[in-house]
Design a protein around this motif. Structure first.
Motif, PDB file in Angstrom:
ATOM      1  N   LEU A  28      -8.823   9.274 -13.831  1.00 55.11           N
ATOM      2  CA  LEU A  28      -7.380   9.227 -13.677  1.00 55.11           C
ATOM      3  C   LEU A  28      -6.743   8.555 -14.897  1.00 55.11           C
ATOM      4  O   LEU A  28      -7.334   7.639 -15.483  1.00 55.11           O
ATOM      5  N   PRO A  29      -5.581   8.992 -15.293  1.00 55.66           N
ATOM      6  CA  PRO A  29      -4.920   8.388 -16.462  1.00 55.66           C
ATOM      7  C   PRO A  29      -4.560   6.935 -16.209  1.00 55.66           C
ATOM      8  O   PRO A  29      -4.361   6.509 -15.061  1.00 55.66           O
ATOM      9  N   ALA A  30      -4.480   6.168 -17.284  1.00 49.62           N
ATOM     10  CA  ALA A  30      -4.159   4.741 -17.195  1.00 49.62           C
ATOM     11  C   ALA A  30      -2.654   4.578 -17.008  1.00 49.62           C
ATOM     12  O   ALA A  30      -1.901   4.508 -17.980  1.00 49.62           O
ATOM     13  N   ARG A  31      -2.228   4.513 -15.770  1.00 50.23           N
ATOM     14  CA  ARG A  31      -0.816   4.374 -15.454  1.00 50.23           C
ATOM     15  C   ARG A  31      -0.416   2.930 -15.126  1.00 50.23           C
ATOM     16  O   ARG A  31       0.764   2.610 -15.077  1.00 50.23           O
ATOM     17  N   TYR A  61      -7.364  12.593   1.190  1.00 48.84           N
ATOM     18  CA  TYR A  61      -6.563  13.339   0.234  1.00 48.84           C
ATOM     19  C   TYR A  61      -5.866  12.445  -0.794  1.00 48.84           C
ATOM     20  O   TYR A  61      -5.501  12.904  -1.877  1.00 48.84           O
ATOM     21  N   HIS A  62      -5.669  11.185  -0.433  1.00 50.06           N
ATOM     22  CA  HIS A  62      -4.917  10.292  -1.305  1.00 50.06           C
ATOM     23  C   HIS A  62      -5.733   9.045  -1.612  1.00 50.06           C
ATOM     24  O   HIS A  62      -6.634   8.663  -0.852  1.00 50.06           O
ATOM     25  N   MET A  63      -5.372   8.409  -2.721  1.00 48.11           N
ATOM     26  CA  MET A  63      -5.971   7.128  -3.079  1.00 48.11           C
ATOM     27  C   MET A  63      -4.872   6.215  -3.608  1.00 48.11           C
ATOM     28  O   MET A  63      -3.982   6.662  -4.345  1.00 48.11           O
ATOM     29  N   TYR A  64      -4.936   4.946  -3.215  1.00 46.36           N
ATOM     30  CA  TYR A  64      -3.941   3.964  -3.626  1.00 46.36           C
ATOM     31  C   TYR A  64      -4.605   2.964  -4.576  1.00 46.36           C
ATOM     32  O   TYR A  64      -5.740   2.531  -4.344  1.00 46.36           O
ATOM     33  N   THR A  65      -3.901   2.612  -5.645  1.00 43.16           N
ATOM     34  CA  THR A  65      -4.437   1.690  -6.635  1.00 43.16           C
ATOM     35  C   THR A  65      -3.411   0.605  -6.934  1.00 43.16           C
ATOM     36  O   THR A  65      -2.202   0.844  -6.916  1.00 43.16           O
ATOM     37  N   ASP A 103       0.928  -6.449 -12.046  1.00 41.52           N
ATOM     38  CA  ASP A 103       1.494  -5.105 -12.001  1.00 41.52           C
ATOM     39  C   ASP A 103       2.233  -4.964 -10.674  1.00 41.52           C
ATOM     40  O   ASP A 103       1.654  -5.148  -9.609  1.00 41.52           O
ATOM     41  N   SER A 104       3.500  -4.603 -10.746  1.00 45.02           N
ATOM     42  CA  SER A 104       4.340  -4.573  -9.541  1.00 45.02           C
ATOM     43  C   SER A 104       4.221  -3.281  -8.754  1.00 45.02           C
ATOM     44  O   SER A 104       4.859  -3.150  -7.713  1.00 45.02           O
ATOM     45  N   GLU A 105       3.408  -2.326  -9.213  1.00 47.32           N
ATOM     46  CA  GLU A 105       3.338  -1.033  -8.554  1.00 47.32           C
ATOM     47  C   GLU A 105       2.021  -0.824  -7.817  1.00 47.32           C
ATOM     48  O   GLU A 105       0.954  -1.189  -8.310  1.00 47.32           O
ATOM     49  N   ILE A 106       2.119  -0.230  -6.630  1.00 47.25           N
ATOM     50  CA  ILE A 106       0.974   0.391  -5.965  1.00 47.25           C
ATOM     51  C   ILE A 106       1.173   1.891  -6.118  1.00 47.25           C
ATOM     52  O   ILE A 106       2.192   2.435  -5.686  1.00 47.25           O
ATOM     53  N   LEU A 107       0.231   2.567  -6.748  1.00 47.37           N
ATOM     54  CA  LEU A 107       0.365   3.993  -7.011  1.00 47.37           C
ATOM     55  C   LEU A 107      -0.411   4.799  -5.976  1.00 47.37           C
ATOM     56  O   LEU A 107      -1.532   4.442  -5.601  1.00 47.37           O
ATOM     57  N   CYS A 108       0.194   5.895  -5.520  1.00 46.25           N
ATOM     58  CA  CYS A 108      -0.463   6.829  -4.610  1.00 46.25           C
ATOM     59  C   CYS A 108      -0.828   8.080  -5.396  1.00 46.25           C
ATOM     60  O   CYS A 108       0.048   8.762  -5.940  1.00 46.25           O
ATOM     61  N   ASP A 153      -5.138  17.084  -6.701  1.00 50.11           N
ATOM     62  CA  ASP A 153      -4.688  17.350  -8.063  1.00 50.11           C
ATOM     63  C   ASP A 153      -4.843  16.060  -8.852  1.00 50.11           C
ATOM     64  O   ASP A 153      -3.864  15.350  -9.122  1.00 50.11           O
ATOM     65  N   PRO A 154      -6.091  15.698  -9.210  1.00 44.45           N
ATOM     66  CA  PRO A 154      -6.353  14.401  -9.847  1.00 44.45           C
ATOM     67  C   PRO A 154      -5.481  14.189 -11.079  1.00 44.45           C
ATOM     68  O   PRO A 154      -5.314  15.065 -11.923  1.00 44.45           O
ATOM     69  N   GLY A 155      -4.925  13.022 -11.159  1.00 38.12           N
ATOM     70  CA  GLY A 155      -4.027  12.695 -12.257  1.00 38.12           C
ATOM     71  C   GLY A 155      -2.573  12.756 -11.863  1.00 38.12           C
ATOM     72  O   GLY A 155      -1.694  12.332 -12.623  1.00 38.12           O
ATOM     73  N   GLN A 156      -2.288  13.287 -10.665  1.00 40.39           N
ATOM     74  CA  GLN A 156      -0.909  13.415 -10.194  1.00 40.39           C
ATOM     75  C   GLN A 156      -0.551  12.219  -9.311  1.00 40.39           C
ATOM     76  O   GLN A 156      -1.181  11.986  -8.284  1.00 40.39           O
ATOM     77  N   VAL A 157       0.459  11.452  -9.736  1.00 42.24           N
ATOM     78  CA  VAL A 157       0.954  10.338  -8.930  1.00 42.24           C
ATOM     79  C   VAL A 157       2.049  10.860  -8.006  1.00 42.24           C
ATOM     80  O   VAL A 157       3.050  11.404  -8.467  1.00 42.24           O
ATOM     81  N   LEU A 158       1.846  10.711  -6.699  1.00 41.14           N
ATOM     82  CA  LEU A 158       2.837  11.191  -5.741  1.00 41.14           C
ATOM     83  C   LEU A 158       4.052  10.273  -5.702  1.00 41.14           C
ATOM     84  O   LEU A 158       5.193  10.725  -5.739  1.00 41.14           O
ATOM     85  N   PHE A 159       3.805   8.977  -5.594  1.00 36.03           N
ATOM     86  CA  PHE A 159       4.903   8.010  -5.572  1.00 36.03           C
ATOM     87  C   PHE A 159       4.324   6.625  -5.823  1.00 36.03           C
ATOM     88  O   PHE A 159       3.102   6.430  -5.846  1.00 36.03           O
ATOM     89  N   SER A 160       5.207   5.668  -6.049  1.00 36.87           N
ATOM     90  CA  SER A 160       4.797   4.287  -6.252  1.00 36.87           C
ATOM     91  C   SER A 160       5.566   3.384  -5.311  1.00 36.87           C
ATOM     92  O   SER A 160       6.685   3.709  -4.906  1.00 36.87           O
ATOM     93  N   MET A 161       4.960   2.271  -4.961  1.00 37.94           N
ATOM     94  CA  MET A 161       5.583   1.274  -4.098  1.00 37.94           C
ATOM     95  C   MET A 161       5.610  -0.046  -4.855  1.00 37.94           C
ATOM     96  O   MET A 161       4.619  -0.423  -5.490  1.00 37.94           O
ATOM     97  N   HIS A 162       6.729  -0.719  -4.804  1.00 36.03           N
ATOM     98  CA  HIS A 162       6.927  -1.909  -5.629  1.00 36.03           C
ATOM     99  C   HIS A 162       6.756  -3.184  -4.816  1.00 36.03           C
ATOM    100  O   HIS A 162       7.242  -3.303  -3.692  1.00 36.03           O
TER     101      HIS A 162
END
Length: 217
Positions: free
Chosen positions: A44-47, A62-66, A71-76, A81-90
């Motif tokens: 996955l890209p370094a986001r 289907y999803h993974m959270y990081t 870092d103020s974001e939790i990325l979904c 579609d690996p590499g696609q961020v659906l949304f982020s939570m702050h």
């Protein structure tokens, strides 16, 4: 290795639905690997702005959270579609601490602590990440975990505290006592707390209804 995912591996998570696991590193990247032969499936890209500290697969796989440190974001991520961020939570993460998060059994609600001692709850089915439902609870929480089937949430708090050397003017010698670190004025909050995540009395009321139904029958 020079090829593939670089950096120190800092966290790992296994999928309950697919034969794969994920590794996060301090180089801000996450990689997906096969459980059978350990081969790299996707990188996955370094986001994230900081090194990864926690990974979590959704129950359906289907999803993974990081999440990362400072870092103020939790990325979904959408693993279809690996590499696609659906949304982020702050959330507020201003230290290098590992601020853990967790999903409820349905995979819909995600809970996370932060460095302000607040637990936030997001509805991951909300389409717009900017308007995702969020509830605040006043608690000194650095991490939280959801019970697999009971309405219980565990939160933990605490952090490393560095005390200043004692500034006593009476001690001028180089003895051990003169070099003791003073803990005066240091506030510590190290606790593990269980929270009832359901309206109070709901279980008792349900039990009374079932008991009355049995008596009537």
């Amino acid at each position: 290795k020079k090829q593939g995912q670089t950096g120190i591996i800092s966290c790992i998570a296994f999928s309950s639905c697919h034969s794969m696991y994920a590794c996060g590193s301090y180089s801000h990247s996450a990689g997906l690997y096969s459980c059978e032969d350990g081969s790299l499936l996707a990188l996955l890209p370094a986001r994230h702005h900081g090194g990864l500290t926690h990974l979590l697969f959704s129950p359906n796989g289907y999803h993974m959270y990081t999440g990362g440190r400072k870092d103020s974001e939790i990325l979904c991520w959408d693993l279809r579609d690996p590499g696609q961020v659906l949304f982020s939570m702050h959330r507020n993460v201003s230290t290098n601490q590992r601020i853990y998060f967790d999903l409820d059994q349905s995979g819909r609600y995600l809970l996370s602590g932060d460095t302000d001692g607040v637990v936030s709850v997001w509805d991951t089915l909300t389409d717009d990440s900017d308007t995702v439902n969020r509830a605040m609870f006043n608690m000194f929480a650095r991490a939280c975990s959801v019970h697999p089937f009971m309405p219980l949430v565990a939160s933990s708090s605490g952090q490393r505290k560095f005390c200043w050397p004692s500034d006593s003017e009476d001690s001028e010698s180089d003895s051990e006592e003169g070099n003791v670190m003073s803990s005066n004025g240091v506030q510590q909050d190290n606790a593990l707390v269980l929270w009832w995540a359901c309206p109070l009395g709901s279980t008792n009321e349900r039990g009374q209804e079932e008991e009355s139904a049995v008596i009537e029958s």
